[in-house]
Design a protein around this motif. Structure first.
Motif, mmCIF file in Angstrom:
data_model
loop_
_atom_site.group_PDB
_atom_site.id
_atom_site.type_symbol
_atom_site.label_atom_id
_atom_site.label_comp_id
_atom_site.label_asym_id
_atom_site.label_seq_id
_atom_site.Cartn_x
_atom_site.Cartn_y
_atom_site.Cartn_z
ATOM 1 N N TYR A 1 -61.944 92.505 -24.257
ATOM 2 C CA TYR A 1 -61.167 91.279 -24.544
ATOM 3 C C TYR A 1 -61.932 90.399 -25.533
ATOM 4 O O TYR A 1 -61.356 89.897 -26.507
ATOM 5 C CB TYR A 1 -60.905 90.543 -23.223
ATOM 6 N N GLN B 1 -44.372 81.475 -20.515
ATOM 7 C CA GLN B 1 -45.173 80.906 -19.419
ATOM 8 C C GLN B 1 -46.516 80.433 -19.958
ATOM 9 O O GLN B 1 -46.832 80.616 -21.146
ATOM 10 C CB GLN B 1 -45.415 81.949 -18.333
ATOM 11 N N THR C 1 -53.808 79.739 -15.667
ATOM 12 C CA THR C 1 -52.513 80.413 -15.807
ATOM 13 C C THR C 1 -52.545 81.740 -15.051
ATOM 14 O O THR C 1 -53.571 82.128 -14.488
ATOM 15 C CB THR C 1 -52.240 80.720 -17.293
ATOM 16 N N VAL D 1 -58.221 78.304 -18.410
ATOM 17 C CA VAL D 1 -56.923 77.659 -18.188
ATOM 18 C C VAL D 1 -56.278 78.336 -16.975
ATOM 19 O O VAL D 1 -56.179 79.572 -16.934
ATOM 20 C CB VAL D 1 -56.010 77.806 -19.430
ATOM 21 N N ASP E 1 -41.742 92.556 -28.532
ATOM 22 C CA ASP E 1 -43.110 92.985 -28.214
ATOM 23 C C ASP E 1 -43.939 92.745 -29.477
ATOM 24 O O ASP E 1 -43.716 93.399 -30.501
ATOM 25 C CB ASP E 1 -43.090 94.475 -27.844
ATOM 26 N N ILE E 2 -44.887 91.840 -29.397
ATOM 27 C CA ILE E 2 -45.606 91.464 -30.626
ATOM 28 C C ILE E 2 -46.493 92.585 -31.171
ATOM 29 O O ILE E 2 -46.970 92.486 -32.294
ATOM 30 C CB ILE E 2 -46.456 90.184 -30.443
ATOM 31 N N ILE F 1 -49.877 78.982 -21.403
ATOM 32 C CA ILE F 1 -50.251 78.167 -22.566
ATOM 33 C C ILE F 1 -49.120 78.142 -23.589
ATOM 34 O O ILE F 1 -48.823 77.093 -24.179
ATOM 35 C CB ILE F 1 -51.555 78.719 -23.187
ATOM 36 N N TRP G 1 -55.520 83.989 -15.664
ATOM 37 C CA TRP G 1 -56.765 83.808 -14.909
ATOM 38 C C TRP G 1 -56.644 84.282 -13.465
ATOM 39 O O TRP G 1 -57.617 84.745 -12.867
ATOM 40 C CB TRP G 1 -57.298 82.373 -14.991
ATOM 41 N N ASN H 1 -49.562 83.142 -30.113
ATOM 42 C CA ASN H 1 -50.220 82.822 -28.837
ATOM 43 C C ASN H 1 -50.303 84.006 -27.863
ATOM 44 O O ASN H 1 -51.247 84.095 -27.086
ATOM 45 C CB ASN H 1 -49.457 81.666 -28.167
ATOM 46 N N LYS I 1 -60.932 88.971 -29.391
ATOM 47 C CA LYS I 1 -60.878 87.556 -29.795
ATOM 48 C C LYS I 1 -61.863 87.271 -30.943
ATOM 49 O O LYS I 1 -61.603 86.411 -31.780
ATOM 50 C CB LYS I 1 -61.134 86.653 -28.582
ATOM 51 N N GLY J 1 -60.866 77.444 -22.892
ATOM 52 C CA GLY J 1 -61.902 77.921 -21.980
ATOM 53 C C GLY J 1 -61.293 78.608 -20.783
ATOM 54 O O GLY J 1 -60.916 79.776 -20.845
ATOM 55 N N CYS K 1 -57.280 82.129 -29.983
ATOM 56 C CA CYS K 1 -58.591 82.752 -29.816
ATOM 57 C C CYS K 1 -59.050 82.431 -28.396
ATOM 58 O O CYS K 1 -58.218 82.390 -27.474
ATOM 59 C CB CYS K 1 -59.536 82.240 -30.901
ATOM 60 N N ASP L 1 -41.034 86.302 -26.432
ATOM 61 C CA ASP L 1 -41.756 86.886 -25.300
ATOM 62 C C ASP L 1 -41.009 88.152 -24.881
ATOM 63 O O ASP L 1 -39.952 88.464 -25.420
ATOM 64 C CB ASP L 1 -41.843 85.903 -24.123
HETATM 65 N N1 LIG Z 1 -55.780 81.460 -19.634
HETATM 66 C C1 LIG Z 1 -56.955 81.247 -20.230
HETATM 67 O O1 LIG Z 1 -57.923 80.789 -19.590
HETATM 68 C C2 LIG Z 1 -57.143 81.538 -21.671
HETATM 69 C C3 LIG Z 1 -56.184 82.129 -22.462
HETATM 70 N N2 LIG Z 1 -56.425 82.372 -23.785
HETATM 71 C C4 LIG Z 1 -55.429 82.997 -24.646
HETATM 72 O O2 LIG Z 1 -54.253 82.190 -24.674
HETATM 73 C C5 LIG Z 1 -53.099 83.011 -24.821
HETATM 74 C C6 LIG Z 1 -52.103 82.701 -23.717
HETATM 75 O O3 LIG Z 1 -52.736 82.925 -22.464
HETATM 76 P P1 LIG Z 1 -52.067 82.547 -21.059
HETATM 77 O O4 LIG Z 1 -50.942 81.619 -21.244
HETATM 78 O O5 LIG Z 1 -53.171 82.190 -20.161
HETATM 79 O O6 LIG Z 1 -51.521 83.981 -20.624
HETATM 80 P P2 LIG Z 1 -50.320 84.393 -19.641
HETATM 81 O O7 LIG Z 1 -50.614 85.776 -19.202
HETATM 82 O O8 LIG Z 1 -50.082 83.347 -18.619
HETATM 83 O O9 LIG Z 1 -49.049 84.405 -20.622
HETATM 84 C C7 LIG Z 1 -49.006 85.301 -21.694
HETATM 85 C C8 LIG Z 1 -47.570 85.458 -22.160
HETATM 86 O O10 LIG Z 1 -47.582 86.383 -23.247
HETATM 87 C C9 LIG Z 1 -46.555 87.331 -23.044
HETATM 88 N N3 LIG Z 1 -46.915 88.593 -23.680
HETATM 89 C C10 LIG Z 1 -47.932 89.437 -23.338
HETATM 90 N N4 LIG Z 1 -47.919 90.506 -24.107
HETATM 91 C C11 LIG Z 1 -46.872 90.356 -24.968
HETATM 92 C C12 LIG Z 1 -46.341 91.150 -26.012
HETATM 93 N N5 LIG Z 1 -46.861 92.343 -26.313
HETATM 94 N N6 LIG Z 1 -45.273 90.702 -26.688
HETATM 95 C C13 LIG Z 1 -44.715 89.504 -26.372
HETATM 96 N N7 LIG Z 1 -45.175 88.704 -25.395
HETATM 97 C C14 LIG Z 1 -46.250 89.134 -24.695
HETATM 98 C C15 LIG Z 1 -46.418 87.464 -21.535
HETATM 99 O O11 LIG Z 1 -45.139 87.977 -21.173
HETATM 100 C C16 LIG Z 1 -46.640 86.028 -21.083
HETATM 101 O O12 LIG Z 1 -45.434 85.300 -21.042
HETATM 102 C C17 LIG Z 1 -53.607 84.454 -24.836
HETATM 103 O O13 LIG Z 1 -53.759 84.895 -26.166
HETATM 104 C C18 LIG Z 1 -54.974 84.350 -24.159
HETATM 105 O O14 LIG Z 1 -55.839 85.390 -24.561
HETATM 106 C C19 LIG Z 1 -57.605 82.030 -24.376
HETATM 107 C C20 LIG Z 1 -58.581 81.441 -23.649
HETATM 108 C C21 LIG Z 1 -58.442 81.143 -22.238
#
Ligand SMILES: NC(=O)C1=CN([C@@H]2O[C@H](COP(=O)(O)OP(=O)(O)OC[C@H]3O[C@@H](n4cnc5c(N)ncnc54)[C@H](O)[C@@H]3O)[C@@H](O)[C@H]2O)C=CC1
Ligand SMILES: CC(=O)C(C)=O
Length: 259
Positions: free
Chosen positions: A155, A15, A190, A188, A62-63, A17, A193, A89, A159, A186, A141, A36
């Motif tokens: 958090y 899902q 998703t 996003v 699980d990463i 990003i 947020w 990611n 990062k 910044g 990051c 995932d």
């Molecule tokens: N949404 C935002 O505004 C921002 C996000 N980020 C970073 O971007 C990356 C992606 O974020 P989003 O897509 O917004 O998050 P999200 O929560 O929408 O998606 C994260 C995905 O990672 C998976 N996941 C979580 N823990 C896991 C694990 N231990 N093993 C395998 N999969 C795992 C989840 O099942 C999910 O599908 C993250 O590293 C986040 O910190 C960075 C800056 C801004």
């Protein structure tokens, strides 16, 4: 299409990003291994990529568990014939005042955001070195890896750690033709947020939606970021035009943080 013939592993690809990145890499011609813990959503993204005419496989892992991350790379090489791009990611957020943080709050988020990124770097580097043709490691990051944010302090610490790993890995792996960079989004829109906003409301008493709106108001380009905004940049990092870049954690945030 700059990635024809390349194979990418994308973690957190079910899902948000990660999904956006996986689809964009496929549009650029790459075959993609989707990692995932969310099995159902992974299957949907796999179907979307196959509809684009690319090969895709799903890997439930699980990463934060090193062996599982190494297994995803091994299986990718076995089934897709190699690996060229590793996108670390997957990540989680946490909203809590620093003075309320207790030992239990530290473990999980560090294990996923920091340890998980390092296991991804290690697993990809091992495979890239075996193949002997270099490779691209790309880490998630955040603006929170450049500035510390109130209620997002732990958090932010994870990062900042990703930035450190990105720089050190770039130096250690350069002799093997491997580059290591990070993207720093910044705000996003998703699920991450949605949850940050909900928890900020609990912590501060602000109405639901208010924290998100406040952050978005600070964006120079005047709108929240989309996964596609991030994915285009990651596709560039994955492709040949970024060959002379390594060790960088680049803000792609619509002008929220200036450095
Ligand atoms: N949404 C935002 O505004 C921002 C996000 N980020 C970073 O971007 C990356 C992606 O974020 P989003 O897509 O917004 O998050 P999200 O929560 O929408 O998606 C994260 C995905 O990672 C998976 N996941 C979580 N823990 C896991 C694990 N231990 N093993 C395998 N999969 C795992 C989840 O099942 C999910 O599908 C993250 O590293 C986040 O910190 C960075 C800056 C801004
Ligand atoms: C989720 C995230 O990295 C921020 C600071 O929005």
């Amino acid at each position: 299409m700059s990635l024809v013939g390349k194979v990418a592993v994308v973690t957190g690809a079910a899902q948000g990003i990660g999904r956006g990145i996986a689809l964009r890499l496929a549009r650029e011609g790459a075959d993609v291994a989707l990692v995932d813990m969310n099995t159902d959503r992974l299957a949907q993204v796999r179907a979307e990529i196959m509809a684009l005419g690319r090969r895709a496989m799903t890997l439930v892992a699980d990463i934060s568990v090193r062996e599982q991350v190494f297994a995803t790379v091994t299986q990718t090489v076995e089934q897709l014939g190699g690996v060229d791009i590793m996108v670390n990611n997957a990540g989680v957020a946490q909203v809590k005042a620093l003075l309320d943080v207790r030992p239990d709050d530290m473990g999980r988020i560090f294990r996923i955001n920091v340890d998980g990124t390092l296991w991804g770097i290690q697993a990809a580097a091992e495979a890239f070195k075996k193949q002997g043709r270099g490779g691209k490691i790309i880490n998630a990051c955040s603006i929170a890896g450049h500035d510390g944010y109130a209620l997002l302090g732990v958090y932010s610490a994870t990062k900042f750690a990703v930035r450190g790993l990105t720089q050190a890995a770039a130096k250690e792996l350069a002799p093997h033709g491997i580059t290591v960079n990070a993207y720093c989004p910044g705000v996003v829109g998703t699920d991450m947020w949605v949850e940050i906003d909900r928890r900020m409301a609990e912590e501060t008493g602000a109405p639901i939606g208010a924290t998100y709106r406040k952050y978005v108001e600070g964006i120079t380009l005047g709108r929240a970021e989309t996964p596609d905004d991030v994915a285009g940049f990651v596709a560039w990092l994955a492709g040949p035009d970024s060959d002379y870049m390594t060790g960088q954690s680049v803000l792609i945030d619509g002008g929220l943080v200036f450095r």
